[in-house]
Motif scaffolding. Structure first.
Motif, PDB file in Angstrom:
ATOM      1  N   GLU A 289      18.846  33.955  23.132  1.00 37.81           N
ATOM      2  CA  GLU A 289      20.194  33.958  23.694  1.00 37.81           C
ATOM      3  C   GLU A 289      20.729  32.562  23.936  1.00 37.81           C
ATOM      4  O   GLU A 289      21.935  32.314  23.784  1.00 37.81           O
TER       5      GLU A 289
ATOM      6  N   ASP B 143      22.597  31.383  20.902  1.00 37.92           N
ATOM      7  CA  ASP B 143      23.572  32.269  20.268  1.00 37.92           C
ATOM      8  C   ASP B 143      24.969  31.656  20.295  1.00 37.92           C
ATOM      9  O   ASP B 143      25.487  31.324  21.369  1.00 37.92           O
TER      10      ASP B 143
ATOM     11  N   LEU C  45      27.763  33.817  22.349  1.00 38.42           N
ATOM     12  CA  LEU C  45      27.627  33.690  23.798  1.00 38.42           C
ATOM     13  C   LEU C  45      28.154  32.340  24.262  1.00 38.42           C
ATOM     14  O   LEU C  45      28.907  32.257  25.242  1.00 38.42           O
TER      15      LEU C  45
ATOM     16  N   VAL D  49      19.667  39.645  20.289  1.00 32.97           N
ATOM     17  CA  VAL D  49      18.907  38.419  20.551  1.00 32.97           C
ATOM     18  C   VAL D  49      17.426  38.688  20.308  1.00 32.97           C
ATOM     19  O   VAL D  49      16.942  39.804  20.525  1.00 32.97           O
TER      20      VAL D  49
ATOM     21  N   ARG E 296      21.785  43.158  23.950  1.00 36.32           N
ATOM     22  CA  ARG E 296      21.976  42.600  25.291  1.00 36.32           C
ATOM     23  C   ARG E 296      23.434  42.314  25.606  1.00 36.32           C
ATOM     24  O   ARG E 296      24.149  41.680  24.819  1.00 36.32           O
TER      25      ARG E 296
ATOM     26  N   SER F  31      22.893  39.927  32.909  1.00 35.68           N
ATOM     27  CA  SER F  31      22.675  40.441  31.554  1.00 35.68           C
ATOM     28  C   SER F  31      22.026  41.812  31.658  1.00 35.68           C
ATOM     29  O   SER F  31      21.408  42.150  32.674  1.00 35.68           O
TER      30      SER F  31
ATOM     31  N   ASP G  82      20.009  44.868  29.045  1.00 34.06           N
ATOM     32  CA  ASP G  82      19.499  45.343  27.756  1.00 34.06           C
ATOM     33  C   ASP G  82      19.684  46.851  27.657  1.00 34.06           C
ATOM     34  O   ASP G  82      19.279  47.593  28.571  1.00 34.06           O
TER      35      ASP G  82
END
Length: 287
Positions: free
Chosen positions: A64, A67, A70, A91, A100, A113, A115
């Motif tokens: 993450e 990324d 993000l 991720v 996520r 966050s 999942d």
């Protein structure tokens, strides 16, 4: 509960197989929503990449902290002073990936966050077959995230079919619930609206769900119809199948009003399930 008003927006997308193009499309749409006065902006499930090929997916995702989507949406949140709910990205998570979601504050910081708990392992009547568990690792915790207007319950797509999750989030303080999605066209036509209205009505909460929509590069077709539903089950805003932005004014006072009218959370009681077997009828006595 004090009544507070704010504008919520759902960004509808048709993400493809190029993460950087998807990043740029998402950032542009979040900026568009902010320009229209949105205080809270949500993007759909798999904002950064929609790709069915497992090898290609693994080649294009990373941790993450690396990324690009993000990072870009954190910058947009900071730049425009809006709360951004990144519906989800893929991720790396060991030998699989996590689906996520992130809540990003007005300062660009990550608030929370989540999942995706429930993985989409289904065989549909039209021949479509999905096995998310082969690629994704499922989450094991429900998440409430604080916003300036109240608590938001984070869920993703297939989670919307599991009512107990939403009841638990509402019982623990959520006024707003979300299920950003990439719903298939077939199941969306059958169930998307009724599931969202049911979750809103059952919990007396707002449902805010951005969606993927249309025919994607990897061949899948998603339903679209991003939705914002109020605690009484009324649809405040709805998208179609094309990328774009929908907005609705959220009045937090409607949560207390709906829960006061029909206090299902307060009235819920524990119970046991008893299975009673049928008994064979007695034979008639012979004369």
């Amino acid at each position: 509960m004090t009544s507070i008003r704010f504008k919520a927006a759902c960004v509808q997308m048709r993400s493809g197989r190029d993460p950087l193009k998807n990043r740029d499309a998402a950032a542009a749409l979040v900026r568009e929503a902010a320009a229209q006065g949105a205080d809270f902006v949500q993007t759909p499930e798999m904002t950064s990449l929609v790709c069915r090929d497992r090898a290609e997916l693994f080649d294009k995702v990373g941790p993450e902290e690396q990324d690009p989507t993000l990072a870009a949406l954190r910058e947009v949140a900071r730049e425009r002073g809006v709360v951004v709910h990144l519906g989800s990205i893929a991720v790396k998570d060991g030998d699989k990936v996590a689906n996520r979601a992130f809540l990003i504050g007005q300062d660009g910081g990550i608030v929370a966050s989540y999942d995706k708990i429930h993985l989409y392992d289904v065989d549909l009547p039209n021949g479509e077959s999905w096995r998310e568990s082969a690629t994704y690792t499922g989450g094991d915790r429900a998440v409430l995230a604080e916003t300036p207007w109240g608590w938001l319950g984070l869920t993703i797509c297939y989670d919307v079919r599991f009512a107990a999750l939403y009841k638990a989030l509402a019982e623990n303080g959520a006024s707003f619930l979300s299920a950003p999605a990439a719903f298939t066209k077939q199941t969306g036509e059958a169930h998307w609206h009724v599931l969202h209205r049911a979750r809103a009505i059952e919990t007396g909460s707002f449902m805010i769900s951005a969606a993927q929509g249309g025919l994607h590069e990897d061949g899948r077709e998603t339903y679209g119809h991003s939705l914002i539903v109020d605690p009484w089950g009324r649809v405040l805003a709805e998208g179609g199948t094309e990328p774009g932005v929908i907005l609705a004014e959220i009045d937090t006072g409607l949560v207390a009003e709906a829960r006061g009218r029909i206090p299902t959370l307060k009235n819920a009681r524990g119970f046991q399930v008893e299975a009673v077997a049928a008994t064979a009828p007695a034979k008639a006595a012979s004369a």
